[in-house]
Design a protein around this motif. Structure first.
Motif, PDB file in Angstrom:
ATOM      1  N   LYS A  34       0.827  -1.207   0.000  1.00  0.00           N
ATOM      2  CA  LYS A  34       0.000   0.000   0.000  1.00  0.00           C
ATOM      3  C   LYS A  34       0.859   1.254   0.000  1.00  0.00           C
ATOM      4  O   LYS A  34       0.601   2.200  -0.761  1.00  0.00           O
ATOM      5  N   LEU A  38       0.733   3.810  -3.280  1.00  0.00           N
ATOM      6  CA  LEU A  38       0.230   5.176  -3.133  1.00  0.00           C
ATOM      7  C   LEU A  38       1.348   6.203  -2.965  1.00  0.00           C
ATOM      8  O   LEU A  38       1.192   7.345  -3.394  1.00  0.00           O
ATOM      9  N   LYS A  45      -5.252   8.347  -5.838  1.00  0.00           N
ATOM     10  CA  LYS A  45      -5.845   8.798  -4.581  1.00  0.00           C
ATOM     11  C   LYS A  45      -6.617   7.638  -3.974  1.00  0.00           C
ATOM     12  O   LYS A  45      -7.415   6.989  -4.649  1.00  0.00           O
ATOM     13  N   GLU A  46      -6.363   7.386  -2.698  1.00  0.00           N
ATOM     14  CA  GLU A  46      -7.006   6.251  -2.043  1.00  0.00           C
ATOM     15  C   GLU A  46      -8.505   6.483  -1.892  1.00  0.00           C
ATOM     16  O   GLU A  46      -8.960   7.576  -1.582  1.00  0.00           O
ATOM     17  N   ALA A 113      -7.545   2.487  -5.117  1.00  0.00           N
ATOM     18  CA  ALA A 113      -7.092   3.827  -5.490  1.00  0.00           C
ATOM     19  C   ALA A 113      -7.718   4.222  -6.810  1.00  0.00           C
ATOM     20  O   ALA A 113      -7.947   3.385  -7.685  1.00  0.00           O
TER      21      ALA A 113
END
Length: 193
Positions: A34, A38, A45-46, A113
């Motif tokens: 993760k 990201l 964008k999560e 995401a």
């Protein structure tokens, strides 16, 4: 270095895990994936939709239980029987929906995401999921992308020892190499089509 420079550059934390605890290893590797997915890609964008759905289902179930408890407190048992019956049935129905949601929709997904491109009609949705059996050392990582063309996925199955050193420290650079390989192969598929 000044104090201002020290605060602006966060030190990279080494994550140490008990390498004999399969669940802890899986969760530590999930966190590393993760972070890599990201952290290295500012265009992603999560999205918290899966987690929020689970949270809403749990909150509704707790709300039903609290309502039943409060109603039974103000109206002792013979009077509260229909409300208790409704509350018990509603609670178990909500737990059933939650179980179905986590089993069939989430399927081990730990990050979702969204990538919005200026020229694209619909955003690309990236999902990372993993699986690691109880007494197995194989870490199965699946990276999936959904866009206007459909859904494509790439899978990697490696021993968790490939990402952890002998002291139990997660080797973020090796995790990042694997995530980048999967991401780039999915990105190349997009350009070819």
């Amino acid at each position: 270095m000044t104090k201002k420079e020290d605060k602006s550059q966060p030190a990279e934390e080494l994550v140490k895990v008990n390498k004999w605890d399969g669940s802890a290893v899986k969760h530590a590797l999930d966190d590393a994936v993760k972070t890599c997915l990201l952290g290295d890609r500012p265009q992603l964008k999560e999205q918290f939709g899966l987690v929020n759905t689970r949270l809403v289902l749990c909150a509704l179930a707790v709300g039903v239980a609290i309502m039943a408890h409060a109603w039974d407190f103000t109206h002792p048992f013979p009077q509260s029987r229909p409300v208790l019956l409704f509350s018990v049935l509603a609670y178990f129905a909500l737990m059933g929906v939650l179980t179905l949601h986590t089993t069939f929709r989430e399927k081990g997904t730990f990050v979702v995401a969204v990538q919005k491109d200026a020229g694209a009609k619909s955003p690309r949705i990236w999902e990372a999921s993993s699986d690691m059996k109880k007494y197995d050392d194989k870490y199965l990582l699946t990276l999936c992308v959904k866009d206007g063309r459909g859904q494509r996925e790439q899978t990697s199955s490696k021993s968790c020892a490939a990402f952890i050193d002998s002291n139990g420290i997660i080797l973020d650079n090796l995790v990042a190499n694997e995530v980048n390989r999967l991401y780039n192969s999915l990105a190349a598929e997009k350009k070819e089509k």
